[in-house]
Design an enzyme around this catalytic site. Structure first.
Site, PDB file in Angstrom:
ATOM      1  CE1 TYR A   1      12.570  -6.975  -0.576  1.00 20.07           C
ATOM      2  CE2 TYR A   1      11.508  -8.972   0.199  1.00 20.07           C
ATOM      3  CZ  TYR A   1      12.261  -7.839   0.443  1.00 20.07           C
ATOM      4  OH  TYR A   1      12.692  -7.573   1.703  1.00 20.07           O
TER       5      TYR A   1
ATOM      6  CG  ASN B   1       0.433  -4.892   6.329  1.00 21.62           C
ATOM      7  OD1 ASN B   1      -0.617  -4.710   6.917  1.00 21.62           O
ATOM      8  ND2 ASN B   1       1.415  -5.609   6.831  1.00 21.62           N
TER       9      ASN B   1
ATOM     10  CG  ASN C   1       4.261  -2.850   5.282  1.00 26.04           C
ATOM     11  OD1 ASN C   1       3.792  -3.674   4.524  1.00 26.04           O
ATOM     12  ND2 ASN C   1       4.622  -3.140   6.521  1.00 26.04           N
TER      13      ASN C   1
ATOM     14  CG  HIS D   1       3.559  -9.284  -0.679  1.00 27.43           C
ATOM     15  ND1 HIS D   1       2.203  -9.435  -0.584  1.00 27.43           N
ATOM     16  CD2 HIS D   1       3.891  -8.368   0.250  1.00 27.43           C
ATOM     17  CE1 HIS D   1       1.741  -8.662   0.368  1.00 27.43           C
ATOM     18  NE2 HIS D   1       2.736  -7.998   0.896  1.00 27.43           N
TER      19      HIS D   1
ATOM     20  CE1 TYR E   1      12.826  -1.223   0.863  1.00 28.14           C
ATOM     21  CE2 TYR E   1      12.095  -3.418   0.266  1.00 28.14           C
ATOM     22  CZ  TYR E   1      13.110  -2.500   0.403  1.00 28.14           C
ATOM     23  OH  TYR E   1      14.384  -2.847   0.082  1.00 28.14           O
TER      24      TYR E   1
END
Lengths: 246, 753
Positions: free
Chosen positions: A64, A162, A116, A69, A114
């Site tokens: 990622y 989130n 969330n 994000h 992560y």
């Protein structure tokens, strides 16, 4: 935001011996509990000593790295490079580093949970280091702002992010913490939001984001030292209209 | 026939008036030929009259036949009314009472000669001066119409008329009102017939009885304070009455928010006929809801002010484009001001051009350049057709803080609409309109723009300098300078920054450690100090001040440049006099306000760079930074150390900068580590109490979170807080006084139990 408490000005005046070598050995004066004591300068400027916790939200792992994000992580990386803070400790599911900007101690954190579940690392971290709510700065990606536009807000909502929702939940449901919103723009057309967030930046967008991060570092520094004042408003305005200049 | 009994005895035999035997079968009544003999025969009017006449005839005949005494009759006759000879006979009363015939006349009507008719002659109104005449005036505020008897000038639109003198009229002007030659308003039809002419006058204070049907609903006159009632008053302030209380306002607005009865205000704003509509609304309801959309919303303040002025009502609530207009407590529809209605749309005047080729002092080339730039500009916002533009002015003002040219996207709007918006913006945000091409509004800030947030002047200059001198290696060379003991001795006690100074001051050279400062800034601060020490002895306070000030003054520039700047500044001063020592503090003081000194500093840096060439580069590794050596981070580091010892944290060694490795380690570690404390929202009451008791230089969060650290159960924490509450209350105040209003219900119960 300036919680200027007037501690006695003589409380923090060390007379350091000039022949002391070991840099690492700092003598902590026993009276030095007053973390938030302000030290009136000769010019009358008071600077806060309450530590700031600067968190960047993102997903861990190389997969990622560089996605939209994860702009929060990138911001933290920039700040750590700039201020010379090494992120080398793992505590409470986050990669942290302790340092200071001027006289203000800061704690940089990159939650390795992560997105969330970022709150699970931020909440305990803030509680452990006893950082008050108003000194937790969360850097995250904001789709409501155009690409590369930053905004420093003293409080706000989650905007369906989130990660931020989780952080708010773990901070006992409070929304009143400052945030650094890094704009990434809306997904084009009917593109899926999640796919958009996990995409990497395009070339032009990458340049814009890099420039924005440069500006952001200065703003964060100013915020940490002076709190929310007219310079923050100016910064926000400047960011809002930076692409409207010819 | 009734049977006579000796004693009155009720006869219980059923009387049968219809002579219908009870046992007989009953047929249906309507249109049944067989039932005819059973139906009651109703006598027709003629039959009744014939009967009456017959009886009277017989009676009179009987009376003539039965005359007993001539004398008695005479006396009786004499006792009656006396009429002399020649008296005209009064019209005979109809023989059947109530029946009108040609010999009977309506008793209410009388002879025309005796009727009392008062014809009120209309005298000229003394209020109107004879000079005031109907006419048109074209003035600075556009076209307006004068009608005698009206307190203000009449206009087509009270909010949208441009405040510029029109240069011409497209047609010969006329007064758009009806003729004033007749008392009744002109409707274009024949006058109403007399039967329909008299309409009952509507008095707002006389409401129809509540049960009455077929009458339109009327709301009672305005909410009255206890002890007051409706009053017949004429002046505006009296009609409005006392200012409304908040509950009254809330009530009125709530009743009106969902109503579908509203007046719409569009691109013409408050028109003249709308005043009449408002009064018509006020006839029935206390509050008139006005919805504004489109051009008129740009300047809602003006709309509100005009509404209040012209109608005499008060705007009680307004949100977005919706306004609620209250009529006044003592408003009476009967006493409303009457204006003639505008029956035709008046002449459209021609106004001077909004956009000139070379507006306001710009040359043609400059204007052309602006237009060219503007074509590529991104618009700050897009206006929707008939939207609400209440915050447009503020947005444009904000945008002008940053950029000179502002473009607004008006695609989809009528051309006349966006021009009107442009004209309004020109007046409200004082700016200059440059062009309207491609359905966009392009505006220029103008030369004299008043900034709300004054900008530091250093912004542009710094940028220039930083381009010239971008040397990041300046700090390390200067570090060697720290070694000069002379300056170090001067560096005495001041701040926490002294820590840095001390490291500088130490005669031990080659302190990589020294370089391992918290941040570049502080190190640069050191550089400054060290550098200063080299050339001239300065008071330590001043040195520290520079370092300290520098930190606070730091701005958007990169860290490296700042050091250069400061060094250059110092260099400049060095090159000056010995007096520069004195000058320095002053200059440093002003540094805060006037960052423009920075550019001078930049110059000095370059000079110094040339000077210092023999600087040991031993301590050049800025890269290695532990980053936590300042005393201010001491506490954090202590906590970290405790965490590491307690097994909550682990320090990663080596160059584990790979994200995957870090993630893996984090996951592995977190499985073994004890769970961290839970962050608790700081409670107000506990905070207040703690603030009171403990010295104020303790971190608020610390107090709150410390006792609750590790407490995962909210109930226990709440008990803790309740305990705090109790103690606090007993110390200071009794409950119920309400100084700390955050007492929960259950806590209150506990206290009172």
């Amino acid at each position: 935001m300036l919680y200027a408490v007037s501690g006695p000005s003589t409380s923090i005046s060390y007379r350091r011996s000039l022949d002391y070598h070991g840099f690492h050995r700092r003598r902590l004066a026993p009276a030095r509990l007053c973390v938030s004591a302000s030290l009136p300068d000769a010019n009358g400027i008071k600077v806060e000593y309450t530590p700031w916790l600067i968190v960047g939200l993102g997903n861990p792992g190389n997969k990622y790295h560089g996605t939209r994000h994860n702009v929060g992580f990138e911001m933290i990386d920039r700040i750590s490079q700039e201020e010379g803070i090494l992120l080398n400790t793992i505590q409470s599911k986050a990669l942290i580093g302790i340092g200071s900007i001027g006289e203000v101690p800061i704690l940089l954190a990159k939650p390795q949970a992560y997105m969330n579940f970022s709150g699970e690392s931020v909440g305990p971290l803030a509680a452990y280091y006893q950082v008050p709510l108003r000194h937790i700065l969360v850097a995250y990606d904001e789709m409501n702002l155009p690409n590369g536009v930053l905004r420093l807000a003293p409080r706000g909502g989650h905007g369906y992010h989130n990660g931020l929702k989780n952080v708010m939940g773990h901070l006992d449901g409070c929304r009143e913490f400052p945030r650094l919103c890094i704009g990434i723009g809306n997904p084009p057309g009917t593109m899926d939001m999640k796919a958009y967030l996990l995409q990497k930046f395009s070339f032009e967008e990458r340049k814009q984001i890099d420039a924005a991060q440069e500006q952001g570092i200065g703003a964060v520094r100013n915020l940490v030292l002076n709190g929310f004042n007219h310079s923050t408003t100016r910064f926000n305005l400047g960011q809002k209209y930076k692409y409207h200049k010819v | 026939m009734a049977l006579k009994t000796l004693i009155p005895f009720p006869i219980l035999a059923p009387s049968n008036p219809s002579h219908r035997p009870a046992s007989e079968v009953r047929f249906s009544r309507w249109n049944n030929a067989n039932a005819e003999r059973f139906t009651l025969r109703e006598r027709a009017q003629k039959e009744i009259e014939d009967n009456i006449r017959r009886e009277r005839r017989f009676d009179s005949a009987t009376r003539i036949a039965d005359i007993d005494d001539a004398g008695t009759s005479k006396e009786a006759a004499a006792a009656g009314t006396f009429k002399s000879t020649g008296t005209p006979s009064s019209p005979s009363k109809p023989s059947i009472p109530g029946k009108s015939s040609k010999y009977s006349k309506n008793p209410k009507t009388s002879h025309p000669a005796f009727r009392q008719i008062s014809r009120r002659t209309k005298l000229p109104d003394p209020n109107i001066s004879p000079e005031a005449k109907r006419g048109i005036s074209i003035g600075e505020d556009g076209v307006s119409y004068m009608v005698p008897g009206v307190p203000f000038e009449l206009r087509y639109s009270y909010t949208e008329t441009p405040k510029v003198k029109p240069i011409a009229l497209r047609e010969p002007p006329f007064l758009p009102f009806g003729p004033d030659t007749m008392p009744r308003p002109w409707t274009g039809r024949a006058p109403l017939p007399p039967s329909k002419k008299k309409l009952k006058e509507f008095d707002s204070f006389q409401l129809p009885p509540p049960g009455k049907k077929r009458v339109k609903p009327v709301q009672a006159p305005g909410p009255f304070l206890p002890g007051a009632g409706p009053r017949y008053v004429r002046s505006r302030e009296e009609i409005l009455g006392e200012p409304l209380t908040e509950e009254e306002i809330k009530e009125l607005v709530q009743g009106c928010v969902k109503s579908k009865r509203q007046l719409n205000m569009g691109r013409d704003g408050l028109t003249h006929n709308m005043l009449d509509n408002i009064h018509a609304h006020w006839k029935r309801r206390r509050v008139c809801k006005i919805k504004c959309k489109g051009v008129c919303t740009v300047d809602m303040d003006n709309v509100r002010q005009q509404l209040e002025e012209k109608t005499g009502g008060k705007v009680i609530y307004g949100k977005g484009g919706v306004l609620f207009l209250f009529r006044g407590r003592n408003y009476n529809y009967r006493n409303r001001p009457r204006f003639p209605l505008m029956l035709w749309k008046p002449v459209t005047p021609v106004y001077p051009r909004l956009v000139q080729r070379a507006p306001e002092g710009l040359t043609l080339e400059e204007a052309g350049a602006m237009r060219k730039k503007g074509r590529k500009l991104i618009p700050i916002c897009k206006l929707a057709k008939n939207g609400v533009y209440t915050d447009l002015v503020n947005n444009v003002r904000e945008a002008f803080e940053e950029c000179e040219l502002v473009r607004i996207n008006c695609q989809g709007l009528n051309a006349s609409d966006y021009r009107k918006i442009g004209a309004k913006l020109k007046d409200l945000v004082p700016c200059v309109l440059i062009s309207f091409e491609h359905e966009h509004i392009l505006m220029w800030r103008g030369r004299d723009w008043k900034f709300l947030h004054p900008k530091p002047e250093d912004g542009c200059k710094e940028a220039k300098k930083s381009e010239n001198n971008s040397e990041a290696s300046i700090p390390p060379p200067f570090e060697g300078q720290k070694l000069s003991a002379s300056c170090s001795s001067k560096i005495s006690v001041k701040d926490a920054s002294l820590d840095m100074l001390d490291t500088i001051a130490s005669p031990v050279i080659n302190e990589d450690v020294a370089m391992d400062k918290t941040e570049d800034l502080s190190s640069k601060g050191n550089d400054i100090l060290s550098f200063e020490g080299n050339d001239k002895p300065f008071a330590a306070t001043q040195l520290v001040k520079t370092a300290y000030n520098w930190d606070t003054v730091s701005d958007d520039t990169g860290g490296t440049n700042e050091s250069e700047i400061i060094l250059t500044k110092l260099d400049n001063t060095h090159h000056a006099d010995d007096e520069s020592a004195a000058v320095m503090p002053v200059e440093l003081d002003t540094m805060l306000e006037n960052g423009s000194i920075k550019n001078e500093l930049m110059d000095a840096v370059t000079h110094d760079m040339d000077k210092l060439q023999d600087i040991p580069k031993a301590s050049q590794d800025c890269g290695k930074m532990t980053g936590s050596s300042a005393p201010c981070t001491g506490r954090l580091l202590l906590l970290l150390k405790q965490a590491v010892d307690g097994g909550r944290a682990v320090v990663l060694d080596g160059d584990s900068c790979d994200a995957d490795i870090v993630y893996g380690k984090a996951v592995a570690f977190s499985q073994d580590a004890p769970p961290g404390p839970v962050f608790r929202r700081p409670r107000k009451a506990a905070v207040q109490k703690c603030e009171k008791e403990e010295p104020r230089d303790l971190v608020v969060g610390k107090i709150v979170t410390a006792p609750e650290k590790g407490r995962s159960q909210s109930k226990s924490s709440r008990n803790q807080i309740a305990k705090d509450f109790k103690e606090g209350y007993l110390d200071v105040d009794y409950p119920g006084v309400g100084t700390r209003g955050t007492l929960g219900v259950d806590e209150l119960a506990k206290l009172l139990a």
